[in-house]
Design a protein around this motif. Structure first.
Motif, PDB file in Angstrom:
ATOM      1  N   GLY A   1       0.798  -1.227   0.000  1.00 47.93           N
ATOM      2  CA  GLY A   1       0.000   0.000   0.000  1.00 47.93           C
ATOM      3  C   GLY A   1       0.827   1.272   0.000  1.00 47.93           C
ATOM      4  O   GLY A   1       0.280   2.370   0.083  1.00 47.93           O
ATOM      5  N   MET A   2       2.147   1.143  -0.116  1.00 47.36           N
ATOM      6  CA  MET A   2       3.009   2.326  -0.105  1.00 47.36           C
ATOM      7  C   MET A   2       2.891   3.148  -1.380  1.00 47.36           C
ATOM      8  O   MET A   2       3.164   4.352  -1.371  1.00 47.36           O
ATOM      9  CB  MET A   2       4.469   1.916   0.112  1.00 47.36           C
ATOM     10  CG  MET A   2       4.734   1.382   1.502  1.00 47.36           C
ATOM     11  SD  MET A   2       6.378   0.657   1.733  1.00 47.36           S
ATOM     12  CE  MET A   2       7.475   1.828   0.983  1.00 47.36           C
ATOM     13  N   PHE A   3       2.520   2.485  -2.494  1.00 44.75           N
ATOM     14  CA  PHE A   3       2.419   3.187  -3.767  1.00 44.75           C
ATOM     15  C   PHE A   3       1.369   2.470  -4.610  1.00 44.75           C
ATOM     16  O   PHE A   3       1.274   1.247  -4.567  1.00 44.75           O
ATOM     17  CB  PHE A   3       3.770   3.200  -4.492  1.00 44.75           C
ATOM     18  CG  PHE A   3       3.902   4.294  -5.497  1.00 44.75           C
ATOM     19  CD1 PHE A   3       4.313   5.565  -5.118  1.00 44.75           C
ATOM     20  CD2 PHE A   3       3.566   4.083  -6.825  1.00 44.75           C
ATOM     21  CE1 PHE A   3       4.405   6.597  -6.036  1.00 44.75           C
ATOM     22  CE2 PHE A   3       3.658   5.108  -7.765  1.00 44.75           C
ATOM     23  CZ  PHE A   3       4.082   6.365  -7.363  1.00 44.75           C
ATOM     24  N   PRO A   4       0.583   3.218  -5.404  1.00 50.04           N
ATOM     25  CA  PRO A   4      -0.443   2.569  -6.224  1.00 50.04           C
ATOM     26  C   PRO A   4       0.146   1.867  -7.442  1.00 50.04           C
ATOM     27  O   PRO A   4       1.119   2.330  -8.026  1.00 50.04           O
ATOM     28  CB  PRO A   4      -1.345   3.736  -6.645  1.00 50.04           C
ATOM     29  CG  PRO A   4      -0.463   4.938  -6.606  1.00 50.04           C
ATOM     30  CD  PRO A   4       0.538   4.681  -5.508  1.00 50.04           C
ATOM     31  N   GLY A   5      -0.456   0.756  -7.786  1.00 52.55           N
ATOM     32  CA  GLY A   5      -0.050   0.009  -8.968  1.00 52.55           C
ATOM     33  C   GLY A   5      -0.875  -1.253  -9.078  1.00 52.55           C
ATOM     34  O   GLY A   5      -1.626  -1.607  -8.161  1.00 52.55           O
TER      35      GLY A   5
END
Length: 162
Positions: A54-58
């Motif tokens: 959940g640290m970065f969207p992808g």
């Protein structure tokens, strides 16, 4: 997710650079509507872990990890005068050769490369069985891995459950 590596870029690119580019492109892939992708070669497990945390969207990423190729095969990224990692006994000369691909000749080396990719988190295996358009040292029409080598890759992955 990257362009062919020119000599200058190959010497100056770092895993951090590649990770930064992968992070930006991963968000773009998601925003284009792709919620799941299958990465068919290269060190994608690290970016997948960042996205999954959940640290970065992808998108959800199913990774093959390093391509498995023969000497002078489609994913042998060495330059003409680079030493062979096995024959020289010194290992890869650049991180690209240890993270982007494994040079594996013969069933025993292929078994080891498949197991290493599975250890790194691969969900499927990508072997290069013919030449490629962007390869520098192998003709497009060349047949590369032999039946016993392909069978070893399949058998080893199957034994892992993938």
């Amino acid at each position: 997710m990257f362009n062919p590596l020119s000599d200058g870029l190959r010497q100056n690119i770092t895993p951090f650079h590649l990770g930064g580019v992968a992070t930006i492109r991963s968000e773009r892939i998601l925003m284009n509507g792709f919620t799941t992708v299958r990465d068919l070669g290269g060190p994608a497990k690290s970016i997948a872990r960042i996205i999954d945390s959940g640290m970065f969207p992808g998108p959800r990423i199913y990774s093959s990890e390093a391509f498995i190729t023969q000497t002078s095969g489609h994913a042998d990224f060495r330059k003409l005068n680079d030493r062979h990692p096995t024959l020289s006994g010194q290992g890869p000369s650049h991180w690209v050769e240890s993270e982007m691909s494994f040079i594996a000749d013969g069933p025993d080396q292929i078994r080891m490369a498949v197991r290493e990719n599975l250890r790194r988190g691969a969900t499927q295996i990508k072997i290069m069985v013919s030449g490629g358009v962007t390869s520098e040292f192998d003709p497009l029409h060349s047949l590369q891995y032999q039946a016993d080598e392909i069978q070893m890759a399949v058998k080893t992955a199957e034994q892992w459950g993938t």
